[in-house]
Design an enzyme around this catalytic site. Structure first.
Site, short mmCIF file in Angstrom:
data_model
loop_
_atom_site.label_atom_id
_atom_site.label_comp_id
_atom_site.label_asym_id
_atom_site.label_seq_id
_atom_site.Cartn_x
_atom_site.Cartn_y
_atom_site.Cartn_z
N ASP A 25 34.51 41.12 -58.94
CA ASP A 25 33.66 41.73 -57.86
C ASP A 25 32.97 42.94 -58.37
O ASP A 25 33.63 43.82 -59.39
CB ASP A 25 34.35 42.38 -56.42
N HIS A 42 25.24 39.55 -61.89
CA HIS A 42 25.87 37.81 -62.61
C HIS A 42 26.09 37.19 -63.45
O HIS A 42 26.74 36.94 -64.27
CB HIS A 42 25.32 37.10 -61.35
N GLU A 72 32.39 32.38 -47.93
CA GLU A 72 32.32 32.74 -47.34
C GLU A 72 30.36 33.54 -48.16
O GLU A 72 30.08 34.20 -48.17
CB GLU A 72 32.63 34.17 -46.92
N LEU A 136 45.02 27.78 -72.80
CA LEU A 136 44.57 28.01 -71.77
C LEU A 136 44.64 27.35 -70.75
O LEU A 136 43.72 26.46 -70.50
CB LEU A 136 44.19 29.06 -71.56
N SER A 201 40.09 38.92 -49.33
CA SER A 201 39.40 37.96 -49.64
C SER A 201 39.29 36.12 -49.68
O SER A 201 38.58 35.57 -49.73
CB SER A 201 37.82 38.10 -50.57
C1 IPE Z 1 35.15 38.01 -53.38
O1 IPE Z 1 33.99 39.34 -53.60
C2 IPE Z 1 34.62 36.32 -54.18
C3 IPE Z 1 34.63 36.77 -55.04
C4 IPE Z 1 34.81 37.40 -56.32
C5 IPE Z 1 33.59 35.42 -55.90
P1 IPE Z 1 33.15 39.58 -51.64
O2 IPE Z 1 31.72 40.76 -52.68
O3 IPE Z 1 32.87 38.10 -51.15
O4 IPE Z 1 33.94 39.78 -51.47
P2 IPE Z 1 34.01 40.62 -49.89
O5 IPE Z 1 32.94 40.13 -49.18
O6 IPE Z 1 33.22 42.08 -50.51
O7 IPE Z 1 35.01 40.95 -49.68
C1 IPE Z 2 30.94 38.88 -57.34
O1 IPE Z 2 29.95 40.48 -57.08
C2 IPE Z 2 30.69 37.91 -57.90
C3 IPE Z 2 30.39 36.54 -56.48
C4 IPE Z 2 30.39 37.19 -55.61
C5 IPE Z 2 29.93 35.69 -56.63
P1 IPE Z 2 28.97 40.48 -56.05
O2 IPE Z 2 28.32 39.67 -55.91
O3 IPE Z 2 29.65 40.32 -54.56
O4 IPE Z 2 29.03 41.99 -56.08
P2 IPE Z 2 29.38 42.95 -55.25
O5 IPE Z 2 30.16 43.33 -54.99
O6 IPE Z 2 28.05 42.68 -54.20
O7 IPE Z 2 28.90 45.09 -56.21
MG MG Z 3 31.39 41.93 -53.77
#
Ligand code: IPE
Ligand code: IPE
Ligand code: MG
Length: 267
Positions: A25, A42, A72, A136, A201
């Site tokens: 995240d 990303h 989600e 792995l 999450s």
């Molecule tokens: C969790 O991150 C999902 C992934 C890393 C793929 P999110 O950014 O979607 O989670 P929430 O919405 O903050 O809980």
């Molecule tokens: C995690 O990073 C990647 C995915 C959920 C695909 P985020 O896109 O959720 O990054 P933040 O949480 O908005 O910083």
């Molecule tokens: Mg996030």
């Protein structure tokens, strides 16, 4: 480089986690802090994926599970979803030769049918190319959520009961585990979440029942080898008790009880 090597020296190579799961995240915030687009965050996150996969493989960790796209996450703006899908396909195509070279086997977890056809084809090609790898195991969770997975498992078990293949009294924890997408894979020993949030999450809710949890404010694109080693060192300083007392778990050289009678005899 020196720092990294020094840190590796602090690791007990005989007590590495067998299975590490990561909620990757913080890509969006990493980009925003640089006035960049979220999709650029990303893209930068892919470098972390490559780095951590490589280090896990070099260390001899057996399973690495990465939460790449949740059920989600489909609710995000379509442009971001499209960019992510494109990036996933591009990454798997680009990285497959290196994965094969490093003996890394790809597994896919989640509702893969929901992904665009071209991305599914790229993923399938990657899975096929690495099918014979024995190092792995890299588990990539895409369109994955734990509640989706548990609901699916309940449906499959209900079908078996309906067809008289299984009696309700025969349903055990193993029955449920065997219907999950992680069937046959040991539960994560260590669950890492980057990006500073303290939540799961909808990730591996069943499998992480006894995982050690590690939360770090480091944003995923900044999660380097040193940050990963810090998490592994932290893990090695934990005492995993699995419901028992500290005295019980320190008597043997195993962290997980296998013979409860001999353990109880030592109280
Ligand atoms: C969790 O991150 C999902 C992934 C890393 C793929 P999110 O950014 O979607 O989670 P929430 O919405 O903050 O809980
Ligand atoms: C995690 O990073 C990647 C995915 C959920 C695909 P985020 O896109 O959720 O990054 P933040 O949480 O908005 O910083
Ligand atoms: Mg996030």
């Amino acid at each position: 480089m020196n720092d990294k090597n020094n840190k590796i020296d602090l690791l007990d190579m005989t007590r590495l986690p067998e299975h590490v799961a990561i909620i990757m995240d913080g890509n969006g915030r990493w980009a925003r802090r640089r006035a960049m687009m979220r999709s650029e965050g990303h893209a930068e996150g892919v470098n972390s994926v490559n780095r951590i996969t490589r280090l896990s493989s070099d260390l001899g960790i057996k399973y690495l599970t990465l939460y790449a796209f949740s059920t989600e996450n489909w609710k995000r703006p379509q442009t971001e979803v499209d960019a992510l899908m494109h990036l996933i396909g591009w990454t798997i195509r680009k990285e497959t030769p290196d994965l094969v070279k490093n003996n890394v086997k790809i597994h896919l977890l989640g509702e893969i049918d929901r992904l665009p056809e071209s991305v599914r084809a790229d993923l399938e090609a990657g899975r096929h190319a690495t099918a014979g790898c024995t190092g792995l195991n890299l588990m990539i969770c895409l369109s994955y959520s734990s509640r989706w997975e548990l609901t699916n498992a309940a449906r499959k078990i209900a079908e078996k009961v309906k067809n008289s293949e299984l009696a309700p009294s025969q349903i055990t924890e193993e029955t449920i585990a065997s219907e999950l997408s992680t069937s046959g894979i040991p539960d994560p020993d260590l669950l890492i979440r980057t990006g500073g949030e303290h939540r799961i999450s909808n990730f591996l809710l069943w499998q992480c029942a006894y995982s050690e949890l590690y939360f770090t404010p480091v944003l995923w694109p900044d999660f380097d080898n040193e940050a990963f080693i810090d998490a592994l060192i932290d893990f090695q300083n934990r005492e995993r008790r699995f419901g028992m007392t500290s005295d019980q778990v320190s008597v043997g050289d195993k962290t997980e009880p296998t013979d409860i009678d001999s353990t109880l005899a030592q109280i």
